[in-house]
Design a protein around this motif. Structure first.
Motif, PDB file in Angstrom:
ATOM      1  N   TRP A 182      39.412  37.417  43.097  1.00  0.00           N
ATOM      2  CA  TRP A 182      38.396  37.756  42.104  1.00  0.00           C
ATOM      3  C   TRP A 182      38.928  37.702  40.672  1.00  0.00           C
ATOM      4  N   GLN A 183      40.230  37.421  40.509  1.00  0.00           N
ATOM      5  CA  GLN A 183      40.823  37.271  39.194  1.00  0.00           C
ATOM      6  C   GLN A 183      41.199  35.808  38.966  1.00  0.00           C
ATOM      7  N   PRO A 184      41.172  35.325  37.722  1.00  0.00           N
ATOM      8  CA  PRO A 184      41.433  33.901  37.473  1.00  0.00           C
ATOM      9  C   PRO A 184      42.870  33.491  37.755  1.00  0.00           C
ATOM     10  N   ARG A 185      43.817  34.441  37.672  1.00  0.00           N
ATOM     11  CA  ARG A 185      45.213  34.121  37.939  1.00  0.00           C
ATOM     12  C   ARG A 185      45.844  35.285  38.677  1.00  0.00           C
ATOM     13  N   HIS A 186      46.601  34.975  39.733  1.00  0.00           N
ATOM     14  CA  HIS A 186      47.197  36.051  40.523  1.00  0.00           C
ATOM     15  C   HIS A 186      48.559  36.451  39.970  1.00  0.00           C
ATOM     16  N   ASP A 187      48.746  37.754  39.777  1.00  0.00           N
ATOM     17  CA  ASP A 187      50.024  38.315  39.364  1.00  0.00           C
ATOM     18  C   ASP A 187      50.383  39.407  40.362  1.00  0.00           C
ATOM     19  N   PRO A 188      51.420  39.217  41.187  1.00  0.00           N
ATOM     20  CA  PRO A 188      51.737  40.194  42.232  1.00  0.00           C
ATOM     21  C   PRO A 188      52.202  41.540  41.694  1.00  0.00           C
ATOM     22  N   LEU A 189      52.582  41.609  40.413  1.00  0.00           N
ATOM     23  CA  LEU A 189      53.033  42.871  39.827  1.00  0.00           C
ATOM     24  C   LEU A 189      51.950  43.550  38.996  1.00  0.00           C
ATOM     25  N   ARG A 190      50.813  42.915  38.846  1.00  0.00           N
ATOM     26  CA  ARG A 190      49.704  43.540  38.135  1.00  0.00           C
ATOM     27  C   ARG A 190      49.186  44.710  38.964  1.00  0.00           C
ATOM     28  N   HIS A 191      48.753  45.783  38.300  1.00  0.00           N
ATOM     29  CA  HIS A 191      48.357  46.993  39.024  1.00  0.00           C
ATOM     30  C   HIS A 191      47.233  46.728  40.011  1.00  0.00           C
ATOM     31  N   ASP A 192      46.314  45.808  39.712  1.00  0.00           N
ATOM     32  CA  ASP A 192      45.213  45.506  40.618  1.00  0.00           C
ATOM     33  C   ASP A 192      45.275  44.060  41.113  1.00  0.00           C
TER      34      ASP A 192
END
Length: 315
Positions: free
Chosen positions: A69-79
């Motif tokens: 559901w986000q345009p770019r995946h960041d594994p360390l982002r809180h959500d």
């Protein structure tokens, strides 16, 4: 498993989603991709949510219920995760001094870096990640997270099982192995995206109670109805809505329930859970509309807490 440093975002985020370890489970009606906890290559390595049981994909009868559901995946982002995602509120943060440790169940002990209030949206250093174990069968996967320090100890087990409803059942047990009580709230953020639903008039949300609560702002896009939430227009890029005290008129109602449906395709989710509902948080952006039911937990040394969530996949 090695602890993460707060300044490691650039390096760790370079891991591609395709490299993150997953298990595929399925029955006659449902299939799912479930992510495995991994400090080096895991799909989610933030410090807000429980690492066990992150669902990257959930499908049934030609419909998809969980997707990015986000345009770019960041594994360390809180959500930076998808599907049903549990967060336990922090334990011991307020009495810890800067440099000392506090607890996030399903993550480990984290280091407090300042006297500022706890911030779930930032990345903390993981001091003790505990020990993860995973077991799997054709239609289910079980996670076990054990941690034991001088102050805290627990044996946390979480099983995701596909059902013939069709649906998904998540079962939890939390045994306190340490000297300190484990107390706080646990909730599931429920990042469901039925058929990549765009949040707006085609988003149908209903409760088995008359909802009450206070919006963070005077929104022109959303309002409570006698039994749910309704959008008058699509949410624009960068726009979000929030209600932090969603509840029913009768605070003594045990358990909880809600439904989320994409009216354009008919796909949706009906959720119900055990435990005493404290309140719900509602948050939505253009690509996700999330109901977050908060359940209090209080597990004393030697005791075990048990609860579950059932998701029925609607068409």
């Amino acid at each position: 498993m090695r602890g993460l440093q707060p300044d490691a975002t650039t390096r760790a985020s370079a891991t591609r989603v395709s490299e993150a370890p997953v298990l595929r489970i399925a029955n006659r009606h449902v299939s799912a991709l479930v992510c495995l906890p991994d400090a080096e290559r895991g799909y989610y390595r933030g410090t807000r949510f429980d690492w066990g049981g992150v669902v990257r994909d959930l499908r049934s009868r030609g419909h998809r219920y969980v997707s990015e559901w986000q345009p770019r995946h960041d594994p360390l982002r809180h959500d930076g995760l998808t599907g049903p995602a549990d967060e336990f509120t922090q334990i011991g943060y307020e009495r810890a001094r800067p440099g000392q440790e506090f607890l996030k169940i399903g993550v480990g002990t984290l280091r407090k870096f300042s006297d500022h209030p706890y911030d779930r949206f930032r990345l903390y250093e993981i001091v003790d990640p505990g020990i993860w174990e995973t077991t799997a069968e054709r239609d289910r996967v079980g996670f076990r997270h054990r941690l034991l320090t001088d102050e805290y100890g627990y044996d946390y087990r979480k099983t995701l099982r596909l059902t013939d409803a069709p649906g998904l059942r998540i079962e939890y047990t939390l045994k306190n192995l340490g000297p300190a009580p484990l107390m706080g709230h646990v909730y599931n953020h429920n990042f469901f995206t039925p058929d990549r639903m765009a949040t707006g008039p085609d988003t149908s949300i209903h409760f088995p109670f008359r909802p009450e609560g206070t919006w963070r702002e005077a929104y022109d896009s959303v309002a409570l109805t006698p039994d749910g939430v309704a959008f008058s227009r699509p949410l624009n890029p960068g726009e979000s809505v929030f209600m932090g005290d969603l509840h029913g008129q009768d605070p003594a109602t045990p358990g909880y329930g809600f439904s989320l449906r994409n009216l354009r395709t008919g796909a949706g989710v009906r959720a119900s859970g055990s435990g005493q509902l404290s309140h719900m948080v509602f948050w939505a952006c253009p690509t996700a509309a999330c109901l977050e039911p908060y359940i209090p937990f209080r597990v004393f040394p030697g005791e075990t807490g048990v609860w579950h969530i059932d998701y029925e996949l609607l068409v």
